[in-house]
Design an enzyme around this catalytic site. Structure first.
Site, PDB file in Angstrom:
ATOM      1  CB  CYS A  93      -1.000  -0.057   1.145  1.00 47.75           C
ATOM      2  SG  CYS A  93      -2.432   0.962   0.815  1.00 47.75           S
ATOM      3  CG  HIS A 105      -2.946  -3.218   4.307  1.00 48.76           C
ATOM      4  ND1 HIS A 105      -1.837  -2.536   4.770  1.00 48.76           N
ATOM      5  CD2 HIS A 105      -3.736  -2.298   3.736  1.00 48.76           C
ATOM      6  CE1 HIS A 105      -1.956  -1.254   4.485  1.00 48.76           C
ATOM      7  NE2 HIS A 105      -3.114  -1.078   3.851  1.00 48.76           N
ATOM      8  CD  GLU A 141       0.124  -5.230   6.136  1.00 48.38           C
ATOM      9  OE1 GLU A 141       0.163  -5.929   5.097  1.00 48.38           O
ATOM     10  OE2 GLU A 141      -0.140  -4.014   6.145  1.00 48.38           O
TER      11      GLU A 141
HETATM   12  N1  GLN Z   1      -3.568   6.364   1.291  1.00 46.74           N
HETATM   13  C1  GLN Z   1      -2.232   6.079   1.715  1.00 46.74           C
HETATM   14  C2  GLN Z   1      -1.214   6.867   0.887  1.00 46.74           C
HETATM   15  O1  GLN Z   1      -1.578   7.437  -0.102  1.00 46.74           O
HETATM   16  C3  GLN Z   1      -1.923   4.610   1.664  1.00 46.74           C
HETATM   17  C4  GLN Z   1      -2.877   3.843   2.571  1.00 46.74           C
HETATM   18  C5  GLN Z   1      -2.329   2.604   3.166  1.00 46.74           C
HETATM   19  O2  GLN Z   1      -1.129   2.358   3.225  1.00 46.74           O
HETATM   20  N2  GLN Z   1      -3.225   1.814   3.699  1.00 46.74           N
HETATM   21  O3  GLN Z   1      -0.093   6.933   1.199  1.00 46.74           O
END
Ligand code: GLN
Length: 192
Positions: free
Chosen positions: A78, A175, A177
């Site tokens: 992410c 995610h 994890e």
């Molecule tokens: N929205 C976050 C970003 O742009 C990422 C979100 C996340 O890691 N769950 O950095």
């Protein structure tokens, strides 16, 4: 046993540490440059990529991470995926350029910005790990809008790649994890 770093400046690094333990590795919570010498691979966790970037600059870690990624495996989830991308949009921001992808931040929009879905991973993913659907938690996730020829897609969601690899590196926009399924972390450990 292989030592795997988890960048621990911000975000859900503790969840990655626990996931690594479930997958049979020893996590090293990386907060400073000197620790990069002790590890065989590094996870960039989920969180807020803009904040992580600021902290990376503050700790003088940005260039070291880019250099580490040219030699050793990295796994970004992410926000970590955003940091590893070649280009970032919505809005544009600096990135390490380790994966040949263009990512759009917060791309699922506000109303449906978090969800849990069951993915059908590519048969190759199941062959290299174990069979079964893959539970994927998306939280304000980016979408990979463009992927270069060197990108290998191991799972998609709604037609977009969400689990990909390029050489020694691995990226998810969700995610792994946060679920009990340790297969994605195991796949990363295979790369070390
Ligand atoms: N929205 C976050 C970003 O742009 C990422 C979100 C996340 O890691 N769950 O950095």
């Amino acid at each position: 046993m292989k030592k795997v770093g988890v960048l621990s400046l911000q975000g859900d690094f503790a969840a990655h540490g626990a996931a690594l333990e479930r997958a049979g590795a020893v996590p090293v919570y990386v907060r400073e440059r000197s620790q990069l010498g002790e590890i065989d691979g590094l996870i960039l966790p989920g969180g807020e990529s803009t904040t992580m970037l600021k902290l990376l600059r503050y700790e003088n870690l940005f260039d070291d991470l880019a250099e580490f990624g040219r030699r050793k495996p990295m796994f970004g989830t992410c926000a970590g995926a955003i940091l590893m991308a070649r280009d970032v949009t919505n809005p544009a921001q600096e990135s390490l350029g380790l994966m040949d992808i263009v990512v759009e931040r917060n791309a699922y929009g506000r109303q449906v910005d978090s969800r849990v879905v069951d993915l059908d991973p590519a048969p190759e993913f199941e062959k290299r790990t174990a069979p079964g659907k893959l539970e994927a938690v998306f939280i304000r996730a980016p979408i990979i809008r463009r992927a270069g020829d060197g990108i290998h897609v191991l799972a998609e969601y709604a037609g977009d790649p969400v689990l990909i690899e390029q050489g020694r590196h691995l990226v998810t926009t969700f995610h792994p994890e946060l679920t009990k399924d340790a297969r994605v972390h195991c796949l990363f450990l295979e790369k070390l």
